[in-house]
Design an enzyme around this catalytic site. Structure first.
Site, PDB file in Angstrom:
ATOM      1  CB  ALA A  36     120.148  12.940 -20.813  1.00  0.00           C
ATOM      2  N   GLY A  93     121.310  17.440 -22.868  1.00  0.00           N
ATOM      3  CA  GLY A  93     122.559  17.106 -22.194  1.00  0.00           C
ATOM      4  C   GLY A  93     123.783  17.311 -23.176  1.00  0.00           C
ATOM      5  CD  GLU A 119     116.970  19.864 -21.255  1.00  0.00           C
ATOM      6  OE1 GLU A 119     118.203  19.575 -21.103  1.00  0.00           O
ATOM      7  OE2 GLU A 119     116.457  21.118 -21.739  1.00  0.00           O
TER       8      GLU A 119
END
Length: 260
Positions: A66, A111, A134
């Site tokens: 992301a 993502g 993440e």
């Protein structure tokens, strides 16, 4: 248009969608998520499209994650909404009535791996790297990574990938069941398109029935899943494609399916 967020082309029933932010390693921002949502809705509604191939532009990344620059300024409510935005789009991909193949040409991180896992099949270049990093940003997966990894490769591998954040090779991803095939990078497009062409020539309604059975049966008990499969099996007997396929087999010829 070279400045478009997505590059889309059609050939022989195969629609290829390439995320086109190579300078950002195809990172997923809100605009790209919305563009993908629209593109997959259009592909689902277009009868000429039999199969979708999803990939990333440029030599380095499928999707590197992301867009961190966009996420950095989000409030908690905006963060939740961004997560739901991506989750809805990827759920649309997962529930597509036509096969979707992820052509993983490079990094598929965060993502990016979540997007690849929402596709029905994944073919990775041997140079690809995948992971859920993440934790290194003080975050957790937000587009379904913990849930789809759990279903694909089990609890131990999911915890390892999510807790350590370390990327793994394509070969390791194959061993864990995260990807279906690993091929030399030079052969990735040709091998992916060969598979896409095979699926594009198959009976569309039977393909849809299989996708529905796996999607629905995978989330319910075995008895309910078997009942659903039996109902879908009976339903395809109402199709011209079933008559064509069985007749072609008996007549020792190649079937010509029309999706009816």
């Amino acid at each position: 248009m070279t400045d478009a967020l997505l590059l889309i082309r059609d050939a022989d029933g195969i629609r290829t969608i390439a995320i086109n932010r190579p300078d950002k390693l195809n990172a997923l921002n809100a605009a790209t998520l919305d563009a993908l949502d629209t593109a997959f809705a259009d592909a689902a509604a277009d009868a000429s499209v039999r199969v979708v191939v999803l990939t990333g532009s440029g030599p380095k990344a499928f999707v590197a994650g992301a867009d961190i620059a966009e996420m950095n300024a989000l409030t908690p409510v905006q963060g939740r909404d961004f997560s739901l935005r991506g989750t809805r789009m990827m759920r649309r991909v997962e529930k597509m009535p036509k096969p979707v193949i992820a052509m993983v040409n490079g990094f598929a991180l965060g993502g990016g791996l979540e997007l690849a896992m929402s596709c029905h099949l994944r073919i990775a270049a041997d140079t690809a790297r995948v992971g859920q990093p993440e934790i290194n940003l003080g975050l957790i997966p937000g587009f379904g990574g913990s849930q789809r990894l759990l279903r694909l490769c089990g609890r131990a591998a999911t915890l390892e990938l999510c807790l350590t954040g370390a990327p793994i090779t394509a070969e390791r991803a194959l061993q864990l069941g995260i990807v279906n095939r690993v091929v030399p990078a030079a052969d990735l497009e040709a091998d992916t398109m060969t598979l896409a062409a095979q699926l594009a020539s198959a009976a569309p309604l039977a393909l849809r029935g299989i996708l529905d059975c796996v999607n629905i049966g995978g989330e319910c008990g075995i008895e309910e899943g078997l009942e659903y499969e039996a109902a879908q099996f009976g339903l395809v007997f109402s199709t011209q494609d079933m008559r064509e396929g069985t007749s072609a087999f008996l007549e020792k010829r190649k079937p010509a399916f029309n999706g009816k």
